[in-house]
Design a protein around this motif. Structure first.
Motif, PDB file in Angstrom:
ATOM      1  N   GLY A  79       2.112   6.918   4.705  1.00  0.00           N
ATOM      2  CA  GLY A  79       1.100   6.096   5.348  1.00  0.00           C
ATOM      3  C   GLY A  79      -0.248   6.768   5.385  1.00  0.00           C
ATOM      4  N   TRP A  95       6.772  -2.161   7.116  1.00  0.00           N
ATOM      5  CA  TRP A  95       5.469  -1.677   7.586  1.00  0.00           C
ATOM      6  C   TRP A  95       5.449  -1.516   9.103  1.00  0.00           C
ATOM      7  CZ3 TRP A  95       1.890   0.083   4.316  1.00  0.00           C
ATOM      8  CH2 TRP A  95       1.975  -0.321   2.974  1.00  0.00           C
ATOM      9  N   SER A 122       1.985   2.737   8.232  1.00  0.00           N
ATOM     10  CA  SER A 122       2.948   3.451   7.407  1.00  0.00           C
ATOM     11  C   SER A 122       4.009   2.498   6.856  1.00  0.00           C
ATOM     12  CB  SER A 122       3.621   4.573   8.203  1.00  0.00           C
ATOM     13  OG  SER A 122       4.307   4.046   9.324  1.00  0.00           O
ATOM     14  N   TYR A 123       4.603   2.937   5.755  1.00  0.00           N
ATOM     15  CA  TYR A 123       5.655   2.168   5.074  1.00  0.00           C
ATOM     16  C   TYR A 123       6.929   2.975   5.132  1.00  0.00           C
ATOM     17  CZ  TYR A 123       8.166  -0.383   1.407  1.00  0.00           C
ATOM     18  OH  TYR A 123       9.109  -1.112   0.718  1.00  0.00           O
ATOM     19  N   SER A 145       8.861   7.909   5.489  1.00  0.00           N
ATOM     20  CA  SER A 145       7.724   6.999   5.465  1.00  0.00           C
ATOM     21  C   SER A 145       6.524   7.660   4.813  1.00  0.00           C
ATOM     22  CB  SER A 145       7.358   6.543   6.888  1.00  0.00           C
ATOM     23  OG  SER A 145       6.970   7.644   7.679  1.00  0.00           O
TER      24      SER A 145
END
Length: 256
Positions: free
Chosen positions: A37, A219, A253-254, A35
């Motif tokens: 972010g 997300w 965060s992604y 991730s």
């Protein structure tokens, strides 16, 4: 409060966020995702004369087949099953003292204490009854030696769209490690007027609470609070004030 990009709180809260992200994978066999972010974090230093630091920080976690990067810690997996992971671990020790950052006139006469490099082993086990994680690491950067250990238990609680993850744990620091960060030498005592102090080993228990809310397939919004009860070896030092160290963050965060 002061706003500045200090490395110490950035790494500390990034580690808390990485731990929260891993804990969000509650089912045995589910693996933490890579991730990227951004977090906004606040942390109060135990050193006297330090203000609470509030800062934005980027957060990057990478989960590979053998290697992982989680909040500034680099690991190489020795064993990885559906429920248990054992890794070699290298990470910074989350403590630093810069005499120019304190408002205390006496502490401004002391020598700086830098981040230390640590290396050791970590284990994490996920089960229906909760998550257990622990690590033991030795200081390898020449700052007096010593070692540190940490153990934590957390239990994810789904509540609709939000998963709450209360946790309880304890961190141990050896006398050599504590003395580097909180000891006052005879030369420093003469220069500053502080009493000489040689720190011993100590255990610092802590509690934390993390909330994780998915916002679609990739997300995730995260919020975390942690309170640490500082060990007597730390609170007895003339460099410190208070009994606790608190940190908090919110992040987006992604995952991929």
């Amino acid at each position: 409060m002061r706003v500045q990009p200090l490395l110490f709180p950035a790494l500390a809260v990034a580690t808390l966020l990485a731990s929260a992200a891993a804990q969000a994978q509650v089912a045995p066999g589910a693996k933490p995702r890579s991730s990227v972010g951004l977090a906004v974090a606040a942390q109060k230093s135990p050193y006297a004369g330090y203000d609470t630091d509030v800062l934005p920080i980027p957060v990057v976690n990478y989960e590979g087949k053998s290697f992982h990067l989680r909040g500034g810690s680099l690991g190489w997996k020795l064993f990885n099953s559906e429920s248990t992971e054992v890794s070699l671990l290298a990470s910074p020790y989350m403590m630093r003292f810069k005499h120019k950052d304190t408002d205390d006139v006496r502490l401004r006469q002391l020598s700086d204490r830098s981040l230390s490099a640590m290396a050791g082993v970590a284990v994490r086990h996920t089960a229906p009854w909760g998550i257990v994680q622990a690590n033991v690491q030795a200081e390898v950067s020449g700052h007096g030696g010593g070692f540190a250990a940490d153990a934590k238990y957390a239990y994810p609680i789904p509540t609709g769209k939000v998963t709450l993850i209360p946790g309880i744990g304890a961190s141990y620091a050896s006398a050599d490690l504590n003395d580097y960060y909180f000891g006052v030498s005879a030369r420093e005592s003469a220069r500053s007027g502080l009493a000489t102090y040689q720190a011993g080993s100590g255990v610092s228990p802590y509690i934390d609470l993390t909330a994780v809310m998915p916002l679609g397939a990739h997300w995730v919004a995260t919020g975390s609070l942690r309170r640490t009860r500082l060990s007597d070896a730390v609170t007895d030092s003339p460099m410190t004030e208070g009994k606790h160290m608190d940190s908090a963050l919110i992040a987006l965060s992604y995952g991929f």
